[in-house]
Scaffold this motif. Sequence first.
Motif, PDB file in Angstrom:
ATOM      1  N   GLY A 269       0.599  -1.372   0.031  1.00 16.60           N
ATOM      2  CA  GLY A 269       0.061  -0.063   0.184  1.00 16.60           C
ATOM      3  C   GLY A 269       0.940   1.136   0.062  1.00 16.60           C
ATOM      4  O   GLY A 269       0.476   2.210  -0.765  1.00 16.60           O
ATOM      5  N   ALA A 270       2.167   1.286   0.842  1.00 13.71           N
ATOM      6  CA  ALA A 270       2.868   2.571   0.883  1.00 13.71           C
ATOM      7  C   ALA A 270       3.654   3.016  -0.545  1.00 13.71           C
ATOM      8  O   ALA A 270       3.630   3.742  -0.842  1.00 13.71           O
ATOM      9  CB  ALA A 270       3.878   2.236   2.088  1.00 13.71           C
ATOM     10  N   ALA A 271       3.752   1.457  -1.286  1.00 14.43           N
ATOM     11  CA  ALA A 271       4.378   1.619  -2.619  1.00 14.43           C
ATOM     12  C   ALA A 271       3.375   2.225  -3.321  1.00 14.43           C
ATOM     13  O   ALA A 271       3.760   2.988  -4.385  1.00 14.43           O
ATOM     14  CB  ALA A 271       4.988   0.343  -3.104  1.00 14.43           C
ATOM     15  N   SER A 272       2.257   1.726  -3.468  1.00 15.97           N
ATOM     16  CA  SER A 272       1.190   2.208  -4.272  1.00 15.97           C
ATOM     17  C   SER A 272       0.915   3.772  -4.034  1.00 15.97           C
ATOM     18  O   SER A 272       0.751   4.635  -4.968  1.00 15.97           O
ATOM     19  CB  SER A 272      -0.330   1.581  -3.972  1.00 15.97           C
ATOM     20  N   LEU A 273       1.053   4.066  -2.911  1.00 22.52           N
ATOM     21  CA  LEU A 273       0.736   5.698  -2.512  1.00 22.52           C
ATOM     22  C   LEU A 273       2.005   6.574  -2.949  1.00 22.52           C
ATOM     23  O   LEU A 273       1.538   7.665  -3.576  1.00 22.52           O
ATOM     24  CB  LEU A 273       0.443   5.544  -1.069  1.00 22.52           C
ATOM     25  N   ARG A 274       2.977   6.036  -2.703  1.00 20.28           N
ATOM     26  CA  ARG A 274       4.259   6.637  -3.372  1.00 20.28           C
ATOM     27  C   ARG A 274       4.019   6.960  -4.824  1.00 20.28           C
ATOM     28  O   ARG A 274       4.443   7.932  -5.466  1.00 20.28           O
ATOM     29  CB  ARG A 274       5.255   6.074  -2.841  1.00 20.28           C
ATOM     30  N   TRP A 275       3.681   5.785  -5.608  1.00 15.07           N
ATOM     31  CA  TRP A 275       3.628   6.014  -6.745  1.00 15.07           C
ATOM     32  C   TRP A 275       2.556   6.988  -7.404  1.00 15.07           C
ATOM     33  O   TRP A 275       2.406   7.665  -8.335  1.00 15.07           O
ATOM     34  CB  TRP A 275       3.276   4.534  -7.570  1.00 15.07           C
ATOM     35  N   ALA A 276       1.186   6.831  -6.619  1.00 10.51           N
ATOM     36  CA  ALA A 276       0.309   7.637  -6.906  1.00 10.51           C
ATOM     37  C   ALA A 276       0.540   9.294  -6.801  1.00 10.51           C
ATOM     38  O   ALA A 276       0.017   9.820  -7.593  1.00 10.51           O
ATOM     39  CB  ALA A 276      -0.998   7.462  -6.080  1.00 10.51           C
ATOM     40  N   PHE A 277       1.341   9.464  -5.721  1.00  6.53           N
ATOM     41  CA  PHE A 277       1.514  10.829  -5.469  1.00  6.53           C
ATOM     42  C   PHE A 277       2.826  11.184  -6.493  1.00  6.53           C
ATOM     43  O   PHE A 277       2.844  12.514  -6.816  1.00  6.53           O
ATOM     44  CB  PHE A 277       1.932  10.980  -3.966  1.00  6.53           C
ATOM     45  N   GLY A 278       3.776  10.285  -6.568  1.00  6.23           N
ATOM     46  CA  GLY A 278       4.970  10.674  -7.224  1.00  6.23           C
ATOM     47  C   GLY A 278       4.901  10.805  -8.694  1.00  6.23           C
ATOM     48  O   GLY A 278       5.146  11.639  -9.340  1.00  6.23           O
ATOM     49  N   GLU A 279       4.314   9.567  -9.258  1.00  6.81           N
ATOM     50  CA  GLU A 279       4.225   9.504 -10.787  1.00  6.81           C
ATOM     51  C   GLU A 279       3.129   9.826 -11.366  1.00  6.81           C
ATOM     52  O   GLU A 279       2.906  10.626 -12.361  1.00  6.81           O
ATOM     53  CB  GLU A 279       4.517   7.958 -10.896  1.00  6.81           C
ATOM     54  N   LEU A 280       1.856  10.013 -10.661  1.00  3.39           N
ATOM     55  CA  LEU A 280       0.696  10.399 -11.184  1.00  3.39           C
ATOM     56  C   LEU A 280       0.352  12.034 -10.716  1.00  3.39           C
ATOM     57  O   LEU A 280      -0.609  12.604 -11.208  1.00  3.39           O
ATOM     58  CB  LEU A 280      -0.669   9.669 -10.581  1.00  3.39           C
ATOM     59  N   GLY A 281       1.082  12.217  -9.590  1.00  2.00           N
ATOM     60  CA  GLY A 281       0.868  13.611  -9.169  1.00  2.00           C
ATOM     61  C   GLY A 281      -0.452  13.841  -8.182  1.00  2.00           C
ATOM     62  O   GLY A 281      -0.963  14.960  -8.225  1.00  2.00           O
ATOM     63  N   LEU A 282      -0.947  12.808  -7.901  1.00  5.62           N
ATOM     64  CA  LEU A 282      -2.186  12.845  -7.202  1.00  5.62           C
ATOM     65  C   LEU A 282      -2.110  13.634  -5.889  1.00  5.62           C
ATOM     66  O   LEU A 282      -1.008  13.575  -5.253  1.00  5.62           O
ATOM     67  CB  LEU A 282      -3.020  11.647  -7.015  1.00  5.62           C
ATOM     68  N   GLU A 283      -3.275  14.603  -5.650  1.00 10.19           N
ATOM     69  CA  GLU A 283      -2.933  15.037  -4.451  1.00 10.19           C
ATOM     70  C   GLU A 283      -3.821  14.446  -3.236  1.00 10.19           C
ATOM     71  O   GLU A 283      -3.353  14.858  -1.932  1.00 10.19           O
ATOM     72  CB  GLU A 283      -3.554  16.569  -4.269  1.00 10.19           C
ATOM     73  N   HIS A 284      -4.569  13.706  -3.348  1.00 11.58           N
ATOM     74  CA  HIS A 284      -5.315  12.908  -2.614  1.00 11.58           C
ATOM     75  C   HIS A 284      -5.880  11.554  -2.813  1.00 11.58           C
ATOM     76  O   HIS A 284      -6.016  11.285  -4.097  1.00 11.58           O
ATOM     77  CB  HIS A 284      -6.783  13.790  -2.048  1.00 11.58           C
ATOM     78  N   VAL A 285      -5.574  10.540  -2.104  1.00 12.55           N
ATOM     79  CA  VAL A 285      -6.123   9.136  -2.369  1.00 12.55           C
ATOM     80  C   VAL A 285      -6.777   8.719  -1.125  1.00 12.55           C
ATOM     81  O   VAL A 285      -6.599   9.028  -0.046  1.00 12.55           O
ATOM     82  CB  VAL A 285      -4.840   8.134  -2.328  1.00 12.55           C
ATOM     83  N   ILE A 286      -8.020   7.818  -1.448  1.00  8.15           N
ATOM     84  CA  ILE A 286      -8.739   7.233  -0.425  1.00  8.15           C
ATOM     85  C   ILE A 286      -8.738   5.765  -0.546  1.00  8.15           C
ATOM     86  O   ILE A 286      -8.023   5.170  -1.314  1.00  8.15           O
ATOM     87  CB  ILE A 286     -10.352   7.665  -0.637  1.00  8.15           C
ATOM     88  N   SER A 287      -9.323   5.361   0.585  1.00 10.19           N
ATOM     89  CA  SER A 287      -9.398   3.760   0.790  1.00 10.19           C
ATOM     90  C   SER A 287     -10.937   3.528   1.350  1.00 10.19           C
ATOM     91  O   SER A 287     -11.114   3.807   2.132  1.00 10.19           O
ATOM     92  CB  SER A 287      -8.454   3.055   1.598  1.00 10.19           C
ATOM     93  N   LEU A 288     -11.668   2.626   0.745  1.00  5.41           N
ATOM     94  CA  LEU A 288     -13.049   2.353   1.248  1.00  5.41           C
ATOM     95  C   LEU A 288     -13.012   1.029   1.953  1.00  5.41           C
ATOM     96  O   LEU A 288     -12.238   0.016   1.036  1.00  5.41           O
ATOM     97  CB  LEU A 288     -14.019   2.246  -0.058  1.00  5.41           C
ATOM     98  N   ILE A 289     -13.432   1.046   3.278  1.00  2.57           N
ATOM     99  CA  ILE A 289     -13.376  -0.221   3.819  1.00  2.57           C
ATOM    100  C   ILE A 289     -14.447  -0.685   4.697  1.00  2.57           C
ATOM    101  O   ILE A 289     -15.106   0.284   5.034  1.00  2.57           O
ATOM    102  CB  ILE A 289     -12.043  -0.177   4.808  1.00  2.57           C
ATOM    103  N   ALA A 290     -15.053  -1.703   4.611  1.00  4.44           N
ATOM    104  CA  ALA A 290     -16.078  -2.119   5.434  1.00  4.44           C
ATOM    105  C   ALA A 290     -15.830  -2.190   6.853  1.00  4.44           C
ATOM    106  O   ALA A 290     -14.724  -2.211   7.372  1.00  4.44           O
ATOM    107  CB  ALA A 290     -16.480  -3.727   4.998  1.00  4.44           C
ATOM    108  N   ASP A 291     -17.045  -1.822   7.509  1.00  4.05           N
ATOM    109  CA  ASP A 291     -16.940  -1.879   9.167  1.00  4.05           C
ATOM    110  C   ASP A 291     -16.250  -2.903   9.630  1.00  4.05           C
ATOM    111  O   ASP A 291     -15.322  -2.852  10.599  1.00  4.05           O
ATOM    112  CB  ASP A 291     -18.215  -1.417   9.563  1.00  4.05           C
ATOM    113  N   GLY A 292     -16.682  -4.209   9.211  1.00  6.57           N
ATOM    114  CA  GLY A 292     -16.148  -5.354   9.903  1.00  6.57           C
ATOM    115  C   GLY A 292     -14.658  -5.876   9.608  1.00  6.57           C
ATOM    116  O   GLY A 292     -14.043  -6.465  10.068  1.00  6.57           O
ATOM    117  N   ASN A 293     -13.859  -5.157   8.546  1.00  5.66           N
ATOM    118  CA  ASN A 293     -12.729  -5.513   8.000  1.00  5.66           C
ATOM    119  C   ASN A 293     -11.562  -4.566   8.854  1.00  5.66           C
ATOM    120  O   ASN A 293     -10.919  -3.639   8.352  1.00  5.66           O
ATOM    121  CB  ASN A 293     -12.620  -5.071   6.530  1.00  5.66           C
ATOM    122  N   ARG A 294     -11.439  -4.938  10.010  1.00  5.66           N
ATOM    123  CA  ARG A 294     -10.350  -4.553  10.948  1.00  5.66           C
ATOM    124  C   ARG A 294      -8.995  -4.606  10.407  1.00  5.66           C
ATOM    125  O   ARG A 294      -8.384  -3.759  10.710  1.00  5.66           O
ATOM    126  CB  ARG A 294     -10.680  -5.011  12.315  1.00  5.66           C
TER     127      ARG A 294
END
Length: 182
Positions: A112-137
């Motif tokens: 996940g950290a590598a994906s975020l680095r790529w999103a921000f560094g390569e794609l220049g995104l400013e914000h990234v989200i993650s959608l997670i079910a309540d029970g998926n602790r």
Amino acid sequence: MKVPEVTTERLLLRGFREEDTDAWAEICADEEVMRSAGLEHGLTAPESYRDMLFWLGHWGLKGFGHWALEERATGELIGRTGLYHPPDWPGVEVGWTVARPRWGEGFAPEAGAASLRWAFGELGLEHVISLIADGNRRSQRVAEKLGMGLEGRVTVRGHELRMYGTDAAPAGRGPARSRVST
């Protein structure tokens, strides 16, 4: 489109290959793994094959998508990670799925950290989200380890989910902190 490769300490993030078919089918057949990914049941072998094609197609349409997770030490396919943004999504989402025998080894946060680095560094995104079910602790803890904060709740495709998010650090080097924390 050729899927770019990203290397971390223990992982190779790469495009799915034909030879991944059986290993990916085994991961996707696991009911508990698929429940953690928001599905109600495991996938059949043909469904898991379509899933691989889906991730490759996302790369072709969007220029980003999910990578296959290969453990560098063994060459074993252990899951997937990357970015997802269909038209009905509230933003670009980072996600991860790891084979259940490998849960608890820290692969999801590393990927996940590598994906975020790529999103921000390569794609220049400013914000990234993650959608997670309540029970998926487990995934909630991964999001928190990635510096994502709970931003609220959203309903997507009939599912009410927690929405975590993080902003890019200055110079786009990775996650900084969540915009809103509740």
